[in-house]
Structures are given as structure tokens and as C-alpha cells.
Design a protein around this motif. Structure first.
Motif, PDB file in Angstrom:
ATOM      1  N   ASN A   1       0.796  -1.228   0.150  1.00  0.00           N
ATOM      2  CA  ASN A   1      -0.024  -0.031  -0.160  1.00  0.00           C
ATOM      3  C   ASN A   1       0.777   1.295  -0.043  1.00  0.00           C
ATOM      4  O   ASN A   1       1.930   1.223   0.125  1.00  0.00           O
ATOM      5  CB  ASN A   1      -0.975  -0.168   1.168  1.00  0.00           C
ATOM      6  CG  ASN A   1      -0.236   0.001   2.565  1.00  0.00           C
ATOM      7  OD1 ASN A   1       0.833   0.619   2.616  1.00  0.00           O
ATOM      8  ND2 ASN A   1      -0.945  -0.264   3.449  1.00  0.00           N
ATOM      9  N   ILE A   2       0.441   2.267  -0.124  1.00  0.00           N
ATOM     10  CA  ILE A   2       0.927   3.785  -0.230  1.00  0.00           C
ATOM     11  C   ILE A   2       1.732   3.896   0.854  1.00  0.00           C
ATOM     12  O   ILE A   2       2.933   4.656   1.003  1.00  0.00           O
ATOM     13  CB  ILE A   2      -0.049   4.786  -0.684  1.00  0.00           C
ATOM     14  CG1 ILE A   2       0.737   6.035  -0.888  1.00  0.00           C
ATOM     15  CG2 ILE A   2      -1.050   5.289   0.504  1.00  0.00           C
ATOM     16  CD1 ILE A   2       1.405   6.219  -2.276  1.00  0.00           C
ATOM     17  N   ALA A   3       1.446   3.649   2.350  1.00  0.00           N
ATOM     18  CA  ALA A   3       1.998   3.857   3.314  1.00  0.00           C
ATOM     19  C   ALA A   3       3.299   3.192   3.467  1.00  0.00           C
ATOM     20  O   ALA A   3       4.446   3.577   3.805  1.00  0.00           O
ATOM     21  CB  ALA A   3       1.295   3.665   4.638  1.00  0.00           C
ATOM     22  N   ASP A   4       3.192   1.809   3.042  1.00  0.00           N
ATOM     23  CA  ASP A   4       4.430   1.034   2.951  1.00  0.00           C
ATOM     24  C   ASP A   4       5.377   1.489   1.926  1.00  0.00           C
ATOM     25  O   ASP A   4       6.659   1.371   2.142  1.00  0.00           O
ATOM     26  CB  ASP A   4       4.164  -0.463   2.793  1.00  0.00           C
ATOM     27  CG  ASP A   4       3.270  -1.247   3.644  1.00  0.00           C
ATOM     28  OD1 ASP A   4       3.406  -0.731   4.943  1.00  0.00           O
ATOM     29  OD2 ASP A   4       2.389  -2.152   3.500  1.00  0.00           O
ATOM     30  N   GLN A   5       5.108   1.873   0.840  1.00  0.00           N
ATOM     31  CA  GLN A   5       5.825   2.413  -0.209  1.00  0.00           C
ATOM     32  C   GLN A   5       6.385   3.727   0.261  1.00  0.00           C
ATOM     33  O   GLN A   5       7.762   3.721   0.313  1.00  0.00           O
ATOM     34  CB  GLN A   5       5.086   2.907  -1.473  1.00  0.00           C
ATOM     35  CG  GLN A   5       4.420   1.658  -2.133  1.00  0.00           C
ATOM     36  CD  GLN A   5       3.581   2.079  -3.356  1.00  0.00           C
ATOM     37  OE1 GLN A   5       3.549   3.226  -3.819  1.00  0.00           O
ATOM     38  NE2 GLN A   5       2.673   0.964  -3.841  1.00  0.00           N
ATOM     39  N   LEU A   6       5.910   4.624   0.867  1.00  0.00           N
ATOM     40  CA  LEU A   6       6.405   5.764   1.740  1.00  0.00           C
ATOM     41  C   LEU A   6       7.571   5.460   2.605  1.00  0.00           C
ATOM     42  O   LEU A   6       8.619   5.767   2.628  1.00  0.00           O
ATOM     43  CB  LEU A   6       5.387   6.779   1.990  1.00  0.00           C
ATOM     44  CG  LEU A   6       4.722   7.493   0.956  1.00  0.00           C
ATOM     45  CD1 LEU A   6       3.377   8.371   1.613  1.00  0.00           C
ATOM     46  CD2 LEU A   6       5.550   8.460   0.074  1.00  0.00           C
ATOM     47  N   LEU A   7       7.130   4.445   3.455  1.00  0.00           N
ATOM     48  CA  LEU A   7       8.010   3.946   4.546  1.00  0.00           C
ATOM     49  C   LEU A   7       9.277   3.571   4.148  1.00  0.00           C
ATOM     50  O   LEU A   7      10.260   3.705   4.714  1.00  0.00           O
ATOM     51  CB  LEU A   7       7.401   3.257   5.603  1.00  0.00           C
ATOM     52  CG  LEU A   7       6.341   3.978   6.434  1.00  0.00           C
ATOM     53  CD1 LEU A   7       5.496   2.911   7.279  1.00  0.00           C
ATOM     54  CD2 LEU A   7       6.827   4.840   7.326  1.00  0.00           C
ATOM     55  N   ALA A   8       9.000   2.689   3.001  1.00  0.00           N
ATOM     56  CA  ALA A   8      10.312   1.839   2.356  1.00  0.00           C
ATOM     57  C   ALA A   8      11.257   2.977   1.655  1.00  0.00           C
ATOM     58  O   ALA A   8      12.414   2.523   1.657  1.00  0.00           O
ATOM     59  CB  ALA A   8       9.754   0.943   1.141  1.00  0.00           C
TER      60      ALA A   8
END
Length: 119
Positions: free
Chosen positions: A2-9
Motif C-alpha cells: 500500500n501507499i504507506a508501505d511504499q513511503l516508509l520504504a
């Protein structure tokens, strides 16, 4: 992912440092009030000062810091400069945090457990 996981990565140390700087700037009640006062429409230094009961020089000092962090932008029209939030990200985050503090059961507590009476 998801978008949150992409940003955190993608978040690196420099992003965390930049975010910490933003939170420190907004941790000052006067600066936060200035940004909140500019959420709906751009305002001049004089208008902000009058609405918040502050001196124009104090407002200008805080706006300089807020501009350097790209939290607010100034738009010149003839001799007047109007300041507003830099983008919808800032507006959305602040409105969500404000809504969070207004929820039932959320009290303004200082880290030591005492009520925070900052204005």
C-alpha cells in the motif's frame, strides 16, 4: 504494497531529520497559530498580527522560519504579500491533527502529565 508501505520504504534519515524540523517548528504555539490562521485563505502580516493579537514584527519573524521550511508561501500582489499554506499536504495534516485533538478523550497533556495551558 500500500501507499504507506511504499513511503516508509523510501524514507531515509534525511527525510526523518526534515520531518523532525517541521514538527519542532510547529511545536511552537505561536507558529502553529499562524499556520492555522492561513489555512483557509492567504493573509498579510498585518491581518495575521491583528487576528492573533501579535506584533507584526513577531509574525514576520515566525513567517520567515515557516517559509524556510516550506510550510507557508508568500504571494506578492503590488505592495502586499499574502501568506498561505504551501500545499494541500500541510492543510490536510494539520486539519487531521486538529480533529484528533478535538476527539472525546484526547486532552492536551504535557509530557510530564500536567495539563498544557499554552495559548
Amino acid at each position: 504494497m500500500n501507499i504507506a508501505d511504499q513511503l516508509l520504504a523510501k524514507a531515509h534519515v534525511e527525510h526523518c531529520v526534515a520531518l523532525t524540523t517541521i514538527f519542532k517548528l510547529l511545536g511552537d504555539p505561536t507558529r502553529l497559530r499562524i499556520v492555522l490562521g492561513c489555512l483557509n485563505e492567504p493573509k498579510s502580516v498585518g491581518d495575521i498580527a491583528t487576528e492573533l493579537g501579535l506584533s507584526p514584527s513577531l509574525v514576520s519573524k515566525h513567517l520567515r522560519l515557516l517559509r524556510s521550511a516550506r510550510l507557508v508561501v508568500g504571494k506578492r500582489s503590488a505592495k502586499r504579500v499574502a501568506y498561505g499554506v504551501s500545499d494541500d499536504h500541510i492543510r490536510t495534516v494539520l486539519l487531521q491533527m486538529l480533529a484528533h485533538t478535538m476527539e472525546v478523550g484526547v486532552a492536551a497533556e504535557a509530557p510530564d502529565g500536567e495539563a498544557n495551558h499554552a495559548t
